[in-house]
Design a protein around this motif. Structure first.
Motif, short mmCIF file in Angstrom:
data_model
loop_
_atom_site.label_atom_id
_atom_site.label_comp_id
_atom_site.label_asym_id
_atom_site.label_seq_id
_atom_site.Cartn_x
_atom_site.Cartn_y
_atom_site.Cartn_z
N THR A 191 5.48 -5.30 -4.60
CA THR A 191 4.66 -6.51 -4.55
C THR A 191 5.41 -7.66 -3.89
OG1 THR A 191 3.56 -5.86 -6.60
CG2 THR A 191 3.38 -8.17 -5.96
N ARG B 268 -1.59 -1.77 -8.49
CA ARG B 268 -2.48 -2.82 -7.98
C ARG B 268 -2.92 -3.76 -9.09
NH1 ARG B 268 -2.32 1.03 -4.48
NH2 ARG B 268 -2.85 0.71 -2.30
N ASN C 151 0.82 -1.22 0.00
CA ASN C 151 0.00 0.00 0.00
C ASN C 151 0.85 1.26 0.00
OD1 ASN C 151 -2.45 -1.29 -0.10
ND2 ASN C 151 -2.86 -1.14 2.10
#
Length: 427
Positions: free
Chosen positions: A299, A391, A294
């Motif tokens: 990742t 995302r 976030n």
């Protein structure tokens, strides 16, 4: 071209006489687009075009390659699969075929995108590289210039501009001291297809993200001798926990529990399944995997078998590179090893600053929207961004849906002044 611009100057998009003249321009080098111009025919551009079409808004996609999703088709390795379950990678308005596996292969995903374009009759203008796009305040429109085959220059004039070139437009290749002396092959993963051509060779893979880990595994499976450069901390998670995809389990837990508690649970289960990864040269960051994602967009690695090869010694972990010598690499710990080739799994970057002449919405430093998710999709004067959420395809779908709804409202407000739309680009 000058005739084209004189006709636009001082006019408004809802002026019927203005539109009629533009639809009849004799010049093939300057075209008015009643709807948005979308730059990029990857998943982001396709999703946006489909959502717009579903709402009755026409668009034009400009694509520098000769096919849709060129990154997936031309610059990915053969063994690639989607890292997340298919339900989190679907584009809006069309699900994956029911017979696809949980983690579709590269070719299955490409087939899905081809079918998606066909279903929504999306026909990009291929081999057109956007060289410049800027808002002309005197005209009140975006001017988008592209260069096609044989140097043919086109200019599109539009009310809305959608930047869909995404996070992976250009490969990042770090500078390394002595690279010109190395003598062996140095290749970015965008040009890596299979470990078959490296059979029996010693290969150094730089970068420990999902791509670097998978390339190492692929090299092992083809009897190469890979080593992995780990320059930073990394979260390695099992692809599944308790028989459930890790990503899906995380999303479900976040509905009921705070993020940091979910992170703690993920790390506890990961340690039970994978052990202490730091023992094998893969120390974890201080922040949990979801919190780190976030905050930074980094990742976590979903392990598909690479960690077992590291534990067995088939893949060796090495620290950062200090310099290169003739067929050798000097590491920061002072050790030197010989290698036949180096694969750079060093990721990609946005190329937006190279062609978009706009500084308020996009950062000139990294080419990302200045506003973070979920507020980075909309700029001013009809400028939009899709596929920059960090995302994945889930973020792309969210952006595309928002953009289509926003443009539709403007489109409908102007509909009473607009002439019936006729295709500008007969196929």
């Amino acid at each position: 071209m000058e005739y084209c611009l004189r006709e636009i100057k001082g006019k408004q998009a809802h002026d019927p006489i203005f539109i009629e003249k533009m639809m009849k321009w004799p010049s093939s080098r300057c075209l008015y687009v009643p709807g948005p111009v979308i730059v990029g025919a990857g998943p982001s551009g396709l999703a946006t075009a489909a959502c717009l079409k579903e709402k009755g808004v026409p668009s034009v996609i400009l694509e520098r390659s000769s096919r849709i999703a060129s990154l997936w088709q031309l610059k990915t390795y053969d063994r690639l699969r989607l890292h997340l379950p298919k339900q989190f990678c679907e584009l809006p308005l069309m699900a994956f075929p029911s017979d696809f596996p949980i983690y579709p292969t590269k070719q299955q995903f490409v087939d899905y995108l081809e079918a998606y374009a066909q279903k929504f009759d999306i026909k990009p203008r291929f081999d057109e590289t956007v060289s410049q796009a800027e808002y002309d305040g005197a005209l009140g429109f975006w001017r988008v210039r592209s260069v096609g085959v044989k140097g043919k220059v086109m200019e599109y004039v539009c009310r809305w501009l959608v930047v869909a070139t995404g996070e992976n437009a250009e490969a990042m290749t770090p500078e390394m001291e002595g690279m010109e002396e190395f003598g062996g092959e140095v290749r970015h993963t965008s040009w890596y297809k299979s470990g078959e051509e490296f059979r029996g060779k010693t290969v150094l893979v730089v970068g420990c993200g999902n791509s670097g880990m998978e390339v190492c595994l692929d090299l092992c499976n083809h009897n190469a001798k890979p080593s992995l450069v780990v320059r930073d901390t990394v979260h390695v998670l099992p692809q599944e926990m308790l028989g459930i995809p890790t990503f899906g389990l995380s999303m479900w837990l976040l509905k009921w529990l705070p993020l940091r508690l979910v992170d703690r649970l993920l790390l506890i289960v990961s340690r039970l399944i994978l052990g202490d990864t730091a023992r094998f040269g893969l120390p974890r960051p201080e922040l949990g995997p979801l919190e780190l994602k976030n905050l930074s967009g980094k990742t976590p690695v979903l392990d598909v078998g690479t960690l077992a090869k590291i534990k067995s010694g088939d893949i060796k972990v090495r620290p950062s590179i200090k310099s290169l010598k003739r067929h050798a690499v000097v590491f920061v710990d002072g050790k030197t090893e010989n290698f036949d080739a180096i694969i750079l799994a060093t990721g990609y970057k946005s190329n937006v600053p190279s062609w978009l002449k706009e500084k308020k919405m996009f950062s000139e430093k990294d080419g990302y929207p200045r506003k973070s998710f979920p507020n980075g999709w909309k700029g001013e004067r009809g400028l939009y961004a899709v596929g920059f959420t960090k995302r994945g395809l889930l973020g792309t779908s969210m952006d595309a849906t928002k953009i289509a709804c926003n443009i539709q409202r403007c489109w409908n407000d102007e509909a009473k002044h607009r002439l019936p739309f006729a295709p500008l680009f007969p196929q």
